[in-house]
Write a protein that holds these residues in place. Structure first.
Motif, short mmCIF file in Angstrom:
data_model
loop_
_atom_site.label_atom_id
_atom_site.label_comp_id
_atom_site.label_asym_id
_atom_site.label_seq_id
_atom_site.Cartn_x
_atom_site.Cartn_y
_atom_site.Cartn_z
N VAL A 185 41.80 45.21 25.23
CA VAL A 185 41.55 46.20 26.05
C VAL A 185 40.32 45.65 27.00
N ALA A 186 39.76 44.58 26.66
CA ALA A 186 38.70 44.04 27.61
C ALA A 186 39.16 43.61 28.77
N PRO A 187 40.37 43.25 29.51
CA PRO A 187 40.75 43.09 30.83
C PRO A 187 40.58 44.49 31.60
N VAL A 188 40.58 45.57 31.12
CA VAL A 188 40.48 46.89 31.68
C VAL A 188 39.21 46.72 32.34
N TYR A 189 38.03 46.32 31.62
CA TYR A 189 36.75 46.59 32.01
C TYR A 189 36.43 45.35 32.87
N ARG A 190 37.05 44.46 32.88
CA ARG A 190 37.04 43.06 33.92
C ARG A 190 37.53 43.62 35.31
N ALA A 191 38.05 44.46 35.33
CA ALA A 191 38.55 45.16 36.50
C ALA A 191 37.63 46.26 37.16
N MET A 192 36.37 46.46 36.42
CA MET A 192 35.56 47.46 37.18
C MET A 192 34.28 46.76 37.36
#
Length: 330
Positions: free
Chosen positions: A40-47
């Motif tokens: 799930v971490a890549p989702v937050y790297r796009a924020m």
């Protein structure tokens, strides 16, 4: 400045739907670290509002108390507030063990003593974006919140180039659904749609989606390129961001496309777009439940079951590829 730790959900779609909450927290001056499992971490790297992402060493299932206690010791004294987004007991353990003074979350799973600020779960569960945004303590505009992710243009260019394609000159299909078969549009329909389209089609998904993708490739006569299980999540995000449009079931990648603002057709069957819609002005939703022209009516939908309990799967079997092709061209 308040240092805040956000405990993220473990599903990609849910993670996307937490973005408005994080935007609200950032806007009032909170410095955000998100604790998330690796998938799930890549989702937050796009924020862009997220200062840092802490990848948890935890796996699905089990309390894993010792691992949580070791990490909690390393985090002591670093944070003023923790927002616990999942409703599970284990997700609230880390902030408690790290002695974070203010711990915010919904009541659930006997964790009253682990949280200092507790919200009651609403009887009629609102759309998930509003559900998460309410943890900010704010009440205004929750229903208008829409997730927004920022693609990395360098990563997009590299991912598209690696497929020997041009941005905006291909389509993406995401035919998987982690929840179960009742959320999947039939493979033969995806294949028929691919045969009717002029642009190259990329199939994206996890390793679990490989068999489904292989069936689509075979039935389409090779009109699709199977990338399921062959990309990282970050690469899949980049390919979605660079696509002309995407067709998908109700899945995590559907929400990613919506947050990128990519034109999309989202296919709903056993689940409901009233609860987890793609929040994208360029999205076209197909749900036979609310189509007055479809007869006999789907009184069984939404059932939210993993497999069709009636054995007919009409809710998605009867969505014809021609209808989806027309929506892609509109």
């Amino acid at each position: 400045m308040t240092q805040s730790l956000v405990i993220a959900p473990q599903w990609i779609g849910d993670a996307v739907m937490t973005e408005p909450l994080l935007r609200r927290l950032h806007a009032r001056g909170e410095r955000l670290t998100v604790g998330a499992v690796p998938w799930v971490a890549p989702v937050y790297r796009a924020m862009p509002q997220v200062q840092s992402v802490l990848e948890f060493p935890f796996q699905h299932g089990g309390l894993q108390f010792q691992a949580r206690r070791r990490l909690a010791r390393a985090l002591q004294g670093r944070f003023d507030t923790a927002y616990v987004l999942p409703n599970s007991l284990k997700s609230a353990l880390l902030p408690f063990l790290a002695s974070i003074p203010r711990r915010v979350g919904y009541l659930g799973e006997a964790r009253v003593g682990l949280l200092t600020h507790r919200l009651k779960n609403p009887k009629d569960k609102p759309p998930m974006v509003a559900f998460y945004s309410a943890l900010s303590g704010e009440r205004e505009g929750l229903e208008q919140d829409r997730p927004v992710l920022q693609p990395d243009p360098v990563a997009v260019a590299a991912a598209v180039r690696a497929q020997d394609l041009q941005a905006g000159a291909y389509l993406v299909f995401a035919p998987g659904a982690e929840y179960g078969p009742s959320k999947r549009w039939p493979e033969r329909h995806y294949a028929s749609l691919a045969r009717a389209l002029d642009l190259p089609v990329l199939l994206l998904g996890s390793g679990k989606d490989v068999p489904v993708a292989e069936q689509i490739v075979a039935a389409s006569g090779g009109r699709c390129r199977n990338l399921a299980g062959r990309t990282s999540l970050a690469e899949a995000f980049a390919l979605i961001a660079g696509a002309r449009a995407m067709v998908s079931n109700d899945s995590g990648l559907m929400h990613v496309a919506a947050a990128f603002g990519v034109p999309q057709v989202a296919l709903f069957g056993s689940s409901s777009p009233l609860h987890t819609p793609p929040l994208n002005d360029r999205a076209r939703v197909v749900w036979l439940k609310d189509d007055p022209r479809y007869q006999p009516p789907l009184d069984c939908a939404p059932c939210f079951e993993r497999e069709c309990p009636l054995g007919h799967h009409r809710c998605l079997e009867d969505v014809q590829p021609e209808r989806v092709a027309a929506l892609l061209g509109s």
